[in-house]
Design an enzyme around this catalytic site. Structure first.
Site, PDB file in Angstrom:
ATOM      1  N   TYR A  36      58.042  43.481  54.713  1.00 47.24           N
ATOM      2  CA  TYR A  36      56.915  43.778  55.385  1.00 47.24           C
ATOM      3  C   TYR A  36      58.613  44.207  56.299  1.00 47.24           C
ATOM      4  CZ  TYR A  36      54.701  46.593  58.777  1.00 47.24           C
ATOM      5  OH  TYR A  36      54.298  47.182  60.830  1.00 47.24           O
TER       6      TYR A  36
ATOM      7  N   ASP B  27      66.916  40.536  56.769  1.00 46.91           N
ATOM      8  CA  ASP B  27      65.421  40.853  57.501  1.00 46.91           C
ATOM      9  C   ASP B  27      64.454  38.964  58.581  1.00 46.91           C
ATOM     10  OD1 ASP B  27      63.114  41.057  59.631  1.00 46.91           O
ATOM     11  OD2 ASP B  27      62.626  42.737  58.343  1.00 46.91           O
TER      12      ASP B  27
ATOM     13  N   LYS C 285      61.215  38.680  68.213  1.00 49.18           N
ATOM     14  CA  LYS C 285      60.729  38.679  69.464  1.00 49.18           C
ATOM     15  C   LYS C 285      60.962  36.963  68.988  1.00 49.18           C
ATOM     16  CE  LYS C 285      56.791  39.219  66.434  1.00 49.18           C
ATOM     17  NZ  LYS C 285      57.057  39.636  65.243  1.00 49.18           N
TER      18      LYS C 285
END
Ligand code: HOZ
Length: 430
Positions: free
Chosen positions: A144, A239, A267
């Site tokens: 994802y 990623d 984040k």
């Protein structure tokens, strides 16, 4: 434990927010029941509006490496807010955070800050396409990379949990440029490249997948990917939205000793605030506007509050390298306890763990690919989740997610967790 206030809030929320939430997985749809509304977090604990206390293993889905609201991040934020919340102009702090990222992750030569992991991954793909002048990308089933259209094809996380790995709203035109390979299966990559010679701009991968549960890539698989990308002039994107600064100070790329061309972060580089970033080779990143023609922009990018929190977090990581041993020792302790508990009930379910990221899969077979992960008994997971929750343990509300340990977790938290797990196993297995 009662959830009266949470239930009332949920009734209000579903009238105004789709499904009552702002992000699907947290709605508890796949595990049943209604979501719990959290009021505050401190250290390893979160507290809901009914006054219940939970040992939290979500940690805002990864960034809370030091638990909730550590004083050094809170102080940095309080200081920064005295000077204003947003300027839409350059600030010195952006340079300081960028320099720190580069120091900790050597593959980063140039970096651009954005506001989320989704923005980071979608921008990285645009840059890879602009650099190679090619259209197609390869992603892996079950990985994802946020919710940009071209990633919502055989995706993991909520998309997988809700049975819509390919979302309506993604046009055929867009979908045709996303090719999907099998995680940890190099032949599936070679086949796609063979059939799409000189058309592939980028291969994007979570080197340690966290969005189909934790599924680490095999080292040889990543090495071969690196080699293929070099030979075929394809941009290799790691990623590291979940793994960056979590599994090691230099992320998964440090553990595997493989340098991608581009890396995306989330984040964690904002100390848990809404931040993302993409960066990597100067040759590629210098094409980003305004130094190059590939456009990408945002008023809140490099936001001073987010950068202040990010600087505090990354500086702590730099000056306290011992945190990774602490995380490893704690995570190992919890994992061994879970293995013992499973043995006690004569179950051979699989636990995948890399550092402080763990998933207990309710399947007895090895989990190395998406097809392995989806063999898990999700009904059993739901019962497990609900029973743990009632005992004060807050796990991700879906089988296909990672749970995260922080330096704030204590051995007492783990004993409470393991005890709750034994009680839960007694109910769900007997
Ligand atoms: N997609 C996130 C987990 N991989 C969940 C985001 C959220 O609900 O906050």
């Amino acid at each position: 434990m009662n959830f009266v206030k949470s239930e009332l809030l949920y009734q209000r929320a579903i009238k105004i927010l789709p499904g009552g939430v702002n992000s699907p997985v947290r709605a508890f749809k796949s595990v049943g029941g209604t979501p719990i509304f959290i009021q505050k977090g401190h250290g390893s604990k979160i507290y809901d509006v009914d006054g219940n206390e939970f040992v939290d293993y979500i940690g805002s889905w990864g960034p809370h490496l030091f638990g909730h609201n550590p004083s050094f991040i809170k102080d940095a934020l309080l200081e920064a807010v005295q000077n204003g919340t947003s300027f839409g102009t350059p600030t010195e702090l952006e340079i300081k955070v960028a320099e720190l990222v580069k120091e900790l992750v050597p593959s980063i030569e140039l970096i651009r800050f954005v506001n989320s992991g989704t923005e980071a991954t979608m921008s990285a793909i645009r840059v890879a396409r602009g650099f190679t002048k090619r259209n197609k990308i390869i992603k892996f089933e079950g990985c994802y990379h946020g919710h940009a259209d071209f990633f919502l094809i055989k995706a993991g996380s909520g998309a997988l949990t809700f049975g819509i790995p390919t979302s309506p709203g993604v046009t055929e035109g867009i979908a045709k440029d996303t090719l999907v390979a099998d995680f940890n299966k190099i032949d599936s990559v070679k086949n796609l490249i063979q059939k799409n010679k000189n058309d592939i701009a980028a291969i994007i991968i979570e080197p340690i997948a966290g969005n189909m549960g934790v599924v680490p890539a095999e080292k040889t698989f990543l090495q071969e990917l690196r080699q293929i990308c070099d030979e075929e002039k394809i941009v290799l994107i790691f990623d590291e939205v979940m793994t960056g600064f979590r599994v090691a100070k230099g992320g998964a790329q440090e553990i595997y000793n493989i340098q991608p061309d581009l890396t995306t972060f989330g984040k964690i580089i904002g100390g848990g605030l809404p931040v993302g970033a993409y960066g990597g080779k100067k040759e590629i990143m210098s094409l980003v506007s305004p130094s190059g023609p590939i456009y990408q922009a945002g008023t809140l990018s490099g936001n001073p509050l987010a950068m202040a929190a990010g600087y505090a977090a990354l500086n702590y990581i730099k000056t306290h390298p011992e945190i990774y041993d602490d995380l490893e020792n704690k995570s190992q302790y919890l994992e061994s306890g879970m293995i013992n508990n499973l043995r006690m009930f004569n179950k051979k379910f699989r636990i995948n763990r890399v550092g402080s990221m763990i998933t207990l899969f309710f399947t007895e077979d090895e989990v190395k690919t998406y097809n392995d992960a989806i063999k898990s008994n999700t009904n059993l997971f739901s019962k497990y989740f609900q029973n743990m929750l009632k005992r004060g343990i807050y796990l991700p509300p879906a089988q296909f997610e990672a749970f995260f340990i922080s330096t704030a977790h204590s051995f007492e938290d783990f004993e409470k967790t393991l005890n709750a797990q034994r009680e839960t196993f007694k109910i769900i297995f007997e």
